[in-house]
Design a protein around this motif. Structure first.
Motif, PDB file in Angstrom:
ATOM      1  N   SER A   1      -5.529  -9.240  -3.044  1.00  0.00           N
ATOM      2  CA  SER A   1      -6.044 -10.245  -3.555  1.00  0.00           C
ATOM      3  C   SER A   1      -4.858  -9.966  -4.996  1.00  0.00           C
ATOM      4  N   LEU A   2      -5.456  -8.758  -5.703  1.00  0.00           N
ATOM      5  CA  LEU A   2      -5.246  -8.657  -7.131  1.00  0.00           C
ATOM      6  C   LEU A   2      -4.109  -8.213  -7.105  1.00  0.00           C
ATOM      7  N   ILE A   3      -3.782  -7.802  -6.234  1.00  0.00           N
ATOM      8  CA  ILE A   3      -2.325  -7.985  -6.279  1.00  0.00           C
ATOM      9  C   ILE A   3      -1.476  -8.925  -6.411  1.00  0.00           C
ATOM     10  N   ALA A   4      -1.287  -9.626  -5.666  1.00  0.00           N
ATOM     11  CA  ALA A   4      -1.391 -11.324  -5.227  1.00  0.00           C
ATOM     12  C   ALA A   4      -1.098 -12.275  -6.852  1.00  0.00           C
TER      13      ALA A   4
ATOM     14  N   PHE B   1       0.716 -10.638  -9.865  1.00  0.00           N
ATOM     15  CA  PHE B   1       2.382 -10.918  -9.455  1.00  0.00           C
ATOM     16  C   PHE B   1       2.585 -12.810  -9.955  1.00  0.00           C
ATOM     17  N   LEU B   2       1.056 -13.351  -9.525  1.00  0.00           N
ATOM     18  CA  LEU B   2       1.767 -14.956 -10.051  1.00  0.00           C
ATOM     19  C   LEU B   2       1.100 -14.865 -11.186  1.00  0.00           C
ATOM     20  N   GLN B   3       0.726 -14.338 -11.805  1.00  0.00           N
ATOM     21  CA  GLN B   3       0.244 -14.092 -13.604  1.00  0.00           C
ATOM     22  C   GLN B   3       1.362 -14.197 -14.216  1.00  0.00           C
ATOM     23  N   ALA B   4       2.591 -13.266 -13.365  1.00  0.00           N
ATOM     24  CA  ALA B   4       3.442 -12.705 -14.426  1.00  0.00           C
ATOM     25  C   ALA B   4       4.513 -13.924 -14.398  1.00  0.00           C
ATOM     26  N   ALA B   5       4.754 -14.643 -13.560  1.00  0.00           N
ATOM     27  CA  ALA B   5       5.630 -15.507 -12.584  1.00  0.00           C
ATOM     28  C   ALA B   5       4.901 -16.922 -14.357  1.00  0.00           C
ATOM     29  N   MET B   6       3.692 -16.417 -13.926  1.00  0.00           N
ATOM     30  CA  MET B   6       3.081 -17.814 -14.676  1.00  0.00           C
ATOM     31  C   MET B   6       3.134 -17.944 -16.251  1.00  0.00           C
ATOM     32  N   LEU B   7       3.561 -16.872 -17.127  1.00  0.00           N
ATOM     33  CA  LEU B   7       3.504 -16.752 -18.288  1.00  0.00           C
ATOM     34  C   LEU B   7       5.059 -16.713 -18.796  1.00  0.00           C
TER      35      LEU B   7
ATOM     36  N   LEU C   1       3.358  -7.279 -14.693  1.00  0.00           N
ATOM     37  CA  LEU C   1       4.734  -6.989 -14.086  1.00  0.00           C
ATOM     38  C   LEU C   1       4.590  -4.617 -14.211  1.00  0.00           C
ATOM     39  N   VAL C   2       3.899  -4.601 -15.254  1.00  0.00           N
ATOM     40  CA  VAL C   2       3.506  -3.183 -15.345  1.00  0.00           C
ATOM     41  C   VAL C   2       1.951  -3.216 -13.990  1.00  0.00           C
ATOM     42  N   ALA C   3       1.387  -3.941 -14.559  1.00  0.00           N
ATOM     43  CA  ALA C   3      -0.035  -4.205 -13.666  1.00  0.00           C
ATOM     44  C   ALA C   3       0.004  -4.363 -12.140  1.00  0.00           C
ATOM     45  N   VAL C   4       1.090  -4.965 -11.826  1.00  0.00           N
ATOM     46  CA  VAL C   4       1.699  -4.773 -10.594  1.00  0.00           C
ATOM     47  C   VAL C   4       1.674  -3.728 -10.039  1.00  0.00           C
TER      48      VAL C   4
ATOM     49  N   VAL D   1       0.900  -0.454 -11.054  1.00  0.00           N
ATOM     50  CA  VAL D   1      -0.080   0.372 -10.695  1.00  0.00           C
ATOM     51  C   VAL D   1      -0.906   0.033  -9.694  1.00  0.00           C
ATOM     52  N   ALA D   2      -1.508  -1.431  -9.704  1.00  0.00           N
ATOM     53  CA  ALA D   2      -1.974  -1.262  -9.026  1.00  0.00           C
ATOM     54  C   ALA D   2      -1.608  -1.742  -7.146  1.00  0.00           C
ATOM     55  N   LEU D   3      -0.346  -1.569  -6.896  1.00  0.00           N
ATOM     56  CA  LEU D   3       0.733  -1.402  -5.882  1.00  0.00           C
ATOM     57  C   LEU D   3       0.335   0.566  -5.708  1.00  0.00           C
ATOM     58  N   ALA D   4       0.006   0.788  -6.667  1.00  0.00           N
ATOM     59  CA  ALA D   4       0.596   2.693  -6.061  1.00  0.00           C
ATOM     60  C   ALA D   4      -0.660   3.084  -6.217  1.00  0.00           C
ATOM     61  N   SER D   5      -2.246   2.289  -6.664  1.00  0.00           N
ATOM     62  CA  SER D   5      -3.136   2.579  -6.105  1.00  0.00           C
ATOM     63  C   SER D   5      -3.510   2.636  -4.496  1.00  0.00           C
ATOM     64  N   HIS D   6      -3.543   1.468  -4.663  1.00  0.00           N
ATOM     65  CA  HIS D   6      -3.738   0.771  -3.231  1.00  0.00           C
ATOM     66  C   HIS D   6      -3.107   2.291  -2.085  1.00  0.00           C
ATOM     67  N   VAL D   7      -1.496   1.959  -1.937  1.00  0.00           N
ATOM     68  CA  VAL D   7      -1.643   3.036  -1.612  1.00  0.00           C
ATOM     69  C   VAL D   7      -1.496   4.498  -1.148  1.00  0.00           C
ATOM     70  N   TRP D   8      -1.953   4.916  -2.604  1.00  0.00           N
ATOM     71  CA  TRP D   8      -3.036   6.335  -3.210  1.00  0.00           C
ATOM     72  C   TRP D   8      -4.267   5.869  -2.140  1.00  0.00           C
ATOM     73  N   GLU D   9      -5.195   4.424  -2.694  1.00  0.00           N
ATOM     74  CA  GLU D   9      -6.257   5.049  -1.713  1.00  0.00           C
ATOM     75  C   GLU D   9      -6.496   4.915  -0.743  1.00  0.00           C
ATOM     76  N   TRP D  10      -5.491   4.286   0.297  1.00  0.00           N
ATOM     77  CA  TRP D  10      -5.404   3.909   2.034  1.00  0.00           C
ATOM     78  C   TRP D  10      -5.100   5.547   2.751  1.00  0.00           C
ATOM     79  N   ARG D  11      -3.612   5.911   1.919  1.00  0.00           N
ATOM     80  CA  ARG D  11      -3.225   7.270   2.467  1.00  0.00           C
ATOM     81  C   ARG D  11      -4.533   8.258   2.352  1.00  0.00           C
ATOM     82  N   SER D  12      -5.583   8.277   1.210  1.00  0.00           N
ATOM     83  CA  SER D  12      -6.594   9.234   1.396  1.00  0.00           C
ATOM     84  C   SER D  12      -8.138   8.617   1.916  1.00  0.00           C
ATOM     85  N   ARG D  13      -7.574   7.705   2.568  1.00  0.00           N
ATOM     86  CA  ARG D  13      -8.808   7.480   3.375  1.00  0.00           C
ATOM     87  C   ARG D  13     -10.499   7.506   2.307  1.00  0.00           C
ATOM     88  N   ALA D  14     -10.626   7.512   1.323  1.00  0.00           N
ATOM     89  CA  ALA D  14     -12.115   7.253   0.124  1.00  0.00           C
ATOM     90  C   ALA D  14     -12.409   6.403   0.570  1.00  0.00           C
TER      91      ALA D  14
END
Length: 393
Positions: A267-270, A273-279, A366-369, A371-384
């Motif tokens: 939800s956060l990632i989506a 991205f919507l906020q970048a488009a809105m600006l 767009l920078v936030a998008v 970072v969020a994508l990279a963090s989410h993938v990192w968390e999913w792979r580590s299964r912390a």
């Protein structure tokens, strides 16, 4: 629910004093004899006080009774509003705003921890949303009302009204918050408080928070002159546009709370991205009144819908040592606000004009998008798994 309402009322008071300055910025600038971009430093100065002073005060008082601390911080707010109303010049006004901001930063750090401790684990997102809604309702009621008061009776009257609001907030905390809300566990050392910040879910969330605030306050700090000069609105319509922005924000904060309790990171990632488009859309429609007003409404909703899952994520991943991390939530927001206001002032002084401000915000989102994508993938792979809460006294 009543303790959360008490925390909400005080959050509303703090939010009003932080955000109303945008609505009366031209009047404050004229009254204190400075240019509007210079007056914008009242926003960045306040944000800096929250960012630096808030965590230091929170750490210094971490073993104090949380109810007593919240009462003291609200009393400092109330006295500070009266002092701002009497400020004789820009320098004293800036220093007073910074002093109030230190109390603001410590208040939200403590209030968030208290709020999530009062509810079940699956209700944390909504508890955070309720406290954060104090900020959004301040945009719905406090900022438009404060702007209207400033337009009619002068900006000093706005601060006197906020002083009265502080009295109400103090009474609400005293009456509704349980006496035993706990204090920080003495077993949690400063080293532990610092170490939790190394968790990638925490520091990446703080980066996202920084980008979100650049996307929001690069424009919002100068929203009044933007609407007057670029969009061509009459001054009498400004409070109503701010009201719509606040209505959108209030809707957004509860939507964000639901999404945080459902699927936080997707939800956060989506939404980022919507906020970048809105600006980008705001840049395109800024010369046209009706599309601009609609865009400001949606933009406000997304800003606060995004803020709730970010805060919930930080509180969840620092539950075992929450004092420093929770105080860094308002700090992260306000470092971004300070950078945004200062960046906006620099761009205006360089001659770029108010219309350029949402462009910078879109780039930040767009920078936030990313970072969020990279963090989410990192968390999913580590299964912390998130930590268990530390014991409290």
């Amino acid at each position: 629910m009543l303790p959360l309402i008490a925390l909400f009322i005080a959050a509303f008071a703090f939010g009003t004093t932080e955000f109303v300055i945008a609505g009366v910025l031209p009047q404050v600038a004229g009254g204190l004899g400075v240019a509007i971009p210079t007056a914008g430093y009242l926003v960045s100065g306040y944000a800096g006080g929250i960012a630096v002073g808030g965590p230091l005060l929170a750490l210094a008082t971490k073993r104090s009774s949380r109810k007593a601390l919240l009462l003291g911080l609200t009393a400092a707010f109330t006295i500070g509003q009266a002092a701002c109303a009497l400020a004789p010049d820009f320098a004293s006004m800036l220093l007073l705003r910074i002093a109030v901001a230190v109390a603001h930063g410590a208040y939200f750090g403590v209030a968030m921890v208290v709020a999530v401790g009062l509810v079940r684990e699956d209700q944390r997102g909504m508890a955070v949303a309720l406290i954060l809604s104090g900020l959004t309702v301040s945009n719905v009621i406090g900022v438009p009302a404060g702007t209207a008061i400033g337009n009619i009776w002068g900006w000093r009257a706005t601060f006197w009204v906020m002083c009265g609001l502080g009295v109400v907030a103090f009474a609400a905390i005293g009456a509704l918050l349980p006496r035993k809300t706990g204090s920080s566990s003495p077993s949690v050392s400063l080293g532990s408080e610092v170490r939790v910040l190394a968790r990638q879910q925490v520091w990446t969330s703080l980066i996202i928070m920084l980008m979100l605030m650049i996307g929001q306050f690069g424009l919002f700090t100068y929203i009044t002159p933007t609407l007057l000069e670029v969009t061509g609105l009459d001054e009498k319509w400004i409070p109503w546009v701010l009201l719509l922005n606040g209505v959108g924000a209030t809707i957004g904060v509860f939507v964000g709370g639901r999404l945080a309790d459902w699927k936080l990171m997707p939800s956060l990632i989506a939404m980022l991205f919507l906020q970048a488009a809105m600006l980008a859309l705001i840049y395109a429609v800024s010369p046209y009144p009706l599309p601009m007003v609609i865009a400001i409404f949606i933009w406000g909703g997304l800003n606060f819908a995004i803020g709730t899952p970010i805060q919930t994520r930080i509180l969840t991943w620092t539950a075992d040592a929450s004092n420093l991390a929770s105080s860094l939530i308002p700090s992260g927001f306000n470092v971004g606000i300070a950078l945004a206001a200062s960046l906006g002032a620099a761009m205006l002084n360089a001659g770029y004009g108010y219309r350029s401000l949402p462009v910078v915000g879109a780039i930040a989102m767009l920078v936030a998008v990313a970072v969020a994508l990279a963090s989410h993938v990192w968390e999913w792979r580590s299964r912390a798994a998130p930590p268990l809460p530390a014991a409290a006294e």
